[in-house]
Design a protein around this motif. Structure first.
Motif, PDB file in Angstrom:
ATOM      1  N   SER A  39       0.897  -1.243   0.059  1.00  0.00           N
ATOM      2  CA  SER A  39      -0.091  -0.113   0.006  1.00  0.00           C
ATOM      3  C   SER A  39       0.886   1.152  -0.118  1.00  0.00           C
ATOM      4  O   SER A  39       1.951   0.967   0.331  1.00  0.00           O
ATOM      5  CB  SER A  39      -1.222   0.173   1.143  1.00  0.00           C
ATOM      6  N   LEU A  40       0.571   2.442  -0.372  1.00  0.00           N
ATOM      7  CA  LEU A  40       0.990   3.489  -0.531  1.00  0.00           C
ATOM      8  C   LEU A  40       0.439   4.648   0.721  1.00  0.00           C
ATOM      9  O   LEU A  40      -0.901   4.381   0.902  1.00  0.00           O
ATOM     10  CB  LEU A  40       0.590   4.462  -1.735  1.00  0.00           C
ATOM     11  N   CYS A  41       1.009   5.235   1.438  1.00  0.00           N
ATOM     12  CA  CYS A  41       0.725   5.901   2.779  1.00  0.00           C
ATOM     13  C   CYS A  41       1.184   7.296   2.648  1.00  0.00           C
ATOM     14  O   CYS A  41       2.262   7.502   2.303  1.00  0.00           O
ATOM     15  CB  CYS A  41       1.058   5.200   3.925  1.00  0.00           C
ATOM     16  N   GLY A  42      -0.055   8.137   2.661  1.00  0.00           N
ATOM     17  CA  GLY A  42       0.200   9.442   2.647  1.00  0.00           C
ATOM     18  C   GLY A  42      -0.624  10.446   3.303  1.00  0.00           C
ATOM     19  O   GLY A  42      -1.783   9.923   3.236  1.00  0.00           O
ATOM     20  N   THR A  43      -0.385  11.828   3.411  1.00  0.00           N
ATOM     21  CA  THR A  43      -1.293  12.530   3.889  1.00  0.00           C
ATOM     22  C   THR A  43      -2.652  12.836   2.827  1.00  0.00           C
ATOM     23  O   THR A  43      -3.583  13.126   3.318  1.00  0.00           O
ATOM     24  CB  THR A  43      -0.843  13.865   4.509  1.00  0.00           C
ATOM     25  N   SER A  44      -2.064  12.972   1.533  1.00  0.00           N
ATOM     26  CA  SER A  44      -2.832  13.562   0.401  1.00  0.00           C
ATOM     27  C   SER A  44      -2.363  12.864  -0.855  1.00  0.00           C
ATOM     28  O   SER A  44      -1.183  12.437  -0.802  1.00  0.00           O
ATOM     29  CB  SER A  44      -3.326  14.958   0.550  1.00  0.00           C
ATOM     30  N   ALA A  45      -2.879  13.455  -1.928  1.00  0.00           N
ATOM     31  CA  ALA A  45      -2.496  13.231  -3.245  1.00  0.00           C
ATOM     32  C   ALA A  45      -0.893  13.872  -3.260  1.00  0.00           C
ATOM     33  O   ALA A  45      -0.894  14.856  -2.877  1.00  0.00           O
ATOM     34  CB  ALA A  45      -3.141  13.454  -4.398  1.00  0.00           C
ATOM     35  N   VAL A  46      -0.017  13.074  -4.068  1.00  0.00           N
ATOM     36  CA  VAL A  46       1.271  13.714  -3.925  1.00  0.00           C
ATOM     37  C   VAL A  46       2.014  13.839  -5.432  1.00  0.00           C
ATOM     38  O   VAL A  46       1.318  13.046  -6.316  1.00  0.00           O
ATOM     39  CB  VAL A  46       2.459  13.060  -3.001  1.00  0.00           C
ATOM     40  N   GLU A  54      -2.248   8.721  -5.683  1.00  0.00           N
ATOM     41  CA  GLU A  54      -3.358   8.691  -4.692  1.00  0.00           C
ATOM     42  C   GLU A  54      -2.934   7.757  -3.568  1.00  0.00           C
ATOM     43  O   GLU A  54      -3.063   6.668  -3.918  1.00  0.00           O
ATOM     44  CB  GLU A  54      -4.574   8.595  -5.270  1.00  0.00           C
ATOM     45  N   PRO A  55      -2.519   7.881  -2.327  1.00  0.00           N
ATOM     46  CA  PRO A  55      -2.286   7.094  -1.460  1.00  0.00           C
ATOM     47  C   PRO A  55      -3.600   6.200  -1.172  1.00  0.00           C
ATOM     48  O   PRO A  55      -4.780   6.692  -1.269  1.00  0.00           O
ATOM     49  CB  PRO A  55      -2.006   7.972  -0.221  1.00  0.00           C
ATOM     50  N   ASP A  56      -3.431   5.116  -0.524  1.00  0.00           N
ATOM     51  CA  ASP A  56      -4.319   4.226  -0.221  1.00  0.00           C
ATOM     52  C   ASP A  56      -4.592   4.544   1.057  1.00  0.00           C
ATOM     53  O   ASP A  56      -5.761   4.197   1.457  1.00  0.00           O
ATOM     54  CB  ASP A  56      -4.049   2.617  -0.166  1.00  0.00           C
ATOM     55  N   HIS A  57      -3.918   4.967   1.994  1.00  0.00           N
ATOM     56  CA  HIS A  57      -4.059   5.125   3.278  1.00  0.00           C
ATOM     57  C   HIS A  57      -3.031   6.498   3.827  1.00  0.00           C
ATOM     58  O   HIS A  57      -2.364   6.977   3.013  1.00  0.00           O
ATOM     59  CB  HIS A  57      -3.455   4.008   4.476  1.00  0.00           C
ATOM     60  N   GLY A  58      -3.592   7.016   5.072  1.00  0.00           N
ATOM     61  CA  GLY A  58      -2.852   7.969   5.848  1.00  0.00           C
ATOM     62  C   GLY A  58      -1.526   7.347   6.120  1.00  0.00           C
ATOM     63  O   GLY A  58      -1.530   6.145   6.432  1.00  0.00           O
ATOM     64  N   LEU A  59      -0.734   8.408   6.803  1.00  0.00           N
ATOM     65  CA  LEU A  59       0.525   7.949   7.235  1.00  0.00           C
ATOM     66  C   LEU A  59       0.358   7.243   8.543  1.00  0.00           C
ATOM     67  O   LEU A  59       1.395   6.489   8.782  1.00  0.00           O
ATOM     68  CB  LEU A  59       1.231   9.272   7.672  1.00  0.00           C
ATOM     69  N   ASP A  60      -1.019   7.523   9.308  1.00  0.00           N
ATOM     70  CA  ASP A  60      -1.036   6.751  10.407  1.00  0.00           C
ATOM     71  C   ASP A  60      -1.030   5.118  10.260  1.00  0.00           C
ATOM     72  O   ASP A  60      -0.776   4.260  11.043  1.00  0.00           O
ATOM     73  CB  ASP A  60      -2.429   7.192  11.230  1.00  0.00           C
ATOM     74  N   HIS A  61      -1.404   4.808   8.841  1.00  0.00           N
ATOM     75  CA  HIS A  61      -1.433   3.126   8.632  1.00  0.00           C
ATOM     76  C   HIS A  61      -0.023   2.506   8.712  1.00  0.00           C
ATOM     77  O   HIS A  61      -0.002   1.474   8.549  1.00  0.00           O
ATOM     78  CB  HIS A  61      -2.106   3.120   7.177  1.00  0.00           C
ATOM     79  N   LEU A  62       0.841   3.456   8.472  1.00  0.00           N
ATOM     80  CA  LEU A  62       2.403   2.619   8.865  1.00  0.00           C
ATOM     81  C   LEU A  62       2.518   1.987   9.753  1.00  0.00           C
ATOM     82  O   LEU A  62       3.279   1.063   9.697  1.00  0.00           O
ATOM     83  CB  LEU A  62       3.552   4.159   8.525  1.00  0.00           C
ATOM     84  N   ALA A  63       2.161   2.392  10.942  1.00  0.00           N
ATOM     85  CA  ALA A  63       1.949   1.660  12.218  1.00  0.00           C
ATOM     86  C   ALA A  63       1.578   0.582  12.081  1.00  0.00           C
ATOM     87  O   ALA A  63       1.597  -0.469  12.805  1.00  0.00           O
ATOM     88  CB  ALA A  63       1.443   2.399  13.336  1.00  0.00           C
ATOM     89  N   HIS A  64       0.621   0.147  11.087  1.00  0.00           N
ATOM     90  CA  HIS A  64      -0.101  -1.401  10.968  1.00  0.00           C
ATOM     91  C   HIS A  64       0.839  -2.169   9.878  1.00  0.00           C
ATOM     92  O   HIS A  64       0.565  -3.274   9.740  1.00  0.00           O
ATOM     93  CB  HIS A  64      -1.527  -1.185  10.289  1.00  0.00           C
TER      94      HIS A  64
END
Length: 319
Positions: A39-46, A54-64
């Motif tokens: 998955s791609l994780c970021g706060t918004s489209a980069v 377009e990220p799949d999840h927010g950065l908080d998903h990195l912890a999972h």
């Protein structure tokens, strides 16, 4: 299924980002089943160069995630985004294996994950990484560093070496080799292998060593000494050392040694000559001496280097 999360922000380097996606984001279940859940994780489209992700999840998903990968980004003159640094630190605290590609090491260092550890990044940025983070032991010469739960790579192609190293750890050497074959890249370059930076000859300029450099390069097969160089430059050995330090940043002997190794690299890449012949042509004397110095400087034996960098056309060397 092992989960891999790629942390993305604006301005990340396309090459390293693409390599991580190619290895971990492709459907390779025909090689290993199950493959990674990616998955791609970021706060918004980069923005990555001219592309939009377009990220799949927010950065908080990195912890999972089981593994978090941080690609490099272009503007290393500024501190990495705080939300990215915090999310990477939280992921590591939660037990993730955290990996940086190229200048992504600046994120890991800012998160404190490299303190007291050995790390690397692209050779052009190792000095800045060491200056900004003095608690990190920065190694400018290697392809990648594996600290177990924290791994860093040098730039560009070395990022692929680290990606394949991760696959090798997770799924074995045979599967990593099959993927390398699919990507048409060397199946294995050890992390301790050097970044293969040729020590350049300074550009011609108005300095006392301008005429000395080409004179030396034409005589690398000879047993030159510092006194020989000083005599040719018409100065004392002490003055020669000062000028060398000023122009090249190193000593005459270190520079001469680097030029011999560089010439040996060229001959290994472009000719079929034996290691004995190359040892003689580079002033190393014997193949044993060349092998010892080459391995110590480059990180791999001459034969391994030749197999990796052998060109398609290999003219005979003429002494």
């Amino acid at each position: 299924m092992h989960t891999v999360a790629l942390a993305v922000t604006d301005g990340m380097l396309q090459f390293e980002l693409s390599m991580a996606i190619e290895v971990f984001g492709s459907d390779l279940t025909h090689i290993v089943d199950p493959w990674y859940e990616f998955s791609l994780c970021g706060t918004s489209a980069v923005r990555v160069d001219r592309f939009r992700l377009e990220p799949d999840h927010g950065l908080d998903h990195l912890a999972h995630a089981d593994t978090v990968i941080v690609p490099g980004w272009a503007d290393t003159d500024v501190d990495p985004p705080t939300d990215l640094v915090d999310a990477v630190r939280a992921a590591h605290t939660a037990g993730a294996r955290v990996v940086s590609l190229c200048t992504g090491a600046f994120v890991l260092a800012a998160a404190g994950l490299l303190d007291g550890k050995r790390a690397t990044t692209h050779w052009a940025h190792t000095g800045e990484l060491a200056r900004r983070h003095p608690n990190v032991t920065v190694d400018p010469d290697v392809l990648y560093v594996d600290n177990g739960d924290v791994l860093t790579s040098a730039g560009k192609a070395a990022a692929m070496d680290l990606c394949l190293h991760l696959v090798r750890l997770d799924h074995g050497a045979a599967n990593a080799n099959r993927i390398a074959r699919r990507l048409v890249v060397p199946p294995h370059r050890d992390g301790g292998q050097a970044q293969f930076i040729a020590t350049p000859v300074p550009a011609p300029g108005n300095h006392p060593l301008t005429d000395l450099f080409p004179w030396v390069l034409q005589r690398l097969d000879q047993p030159l000494t510092v006194e020989d160089l000083a005599r040719q430059a018409r100065m004392s050995s002490r003055h020669l050392g000062r000028h060398f330090r000023s122009v090249t940043g190193t000593t005459p002997l270190q520079w001469l040694h680097a030029q011999r190794i560089r010439h040996a690299q060229e001959l290994l890449e472009t000719t079929d000559e034996t290691v004995d012949t190359i040892a003689s042509a580079t002033g190393m004397g014997t193949s044993t001496t060349l092998r010892r110095h080459f391995h110590r400087t480059v990180g791999v034996p001459p034969d391994t280097y030749r197999r990796t960098f052998r060109s398609h056309t290999r003219p005979r060397f003429e002494a």
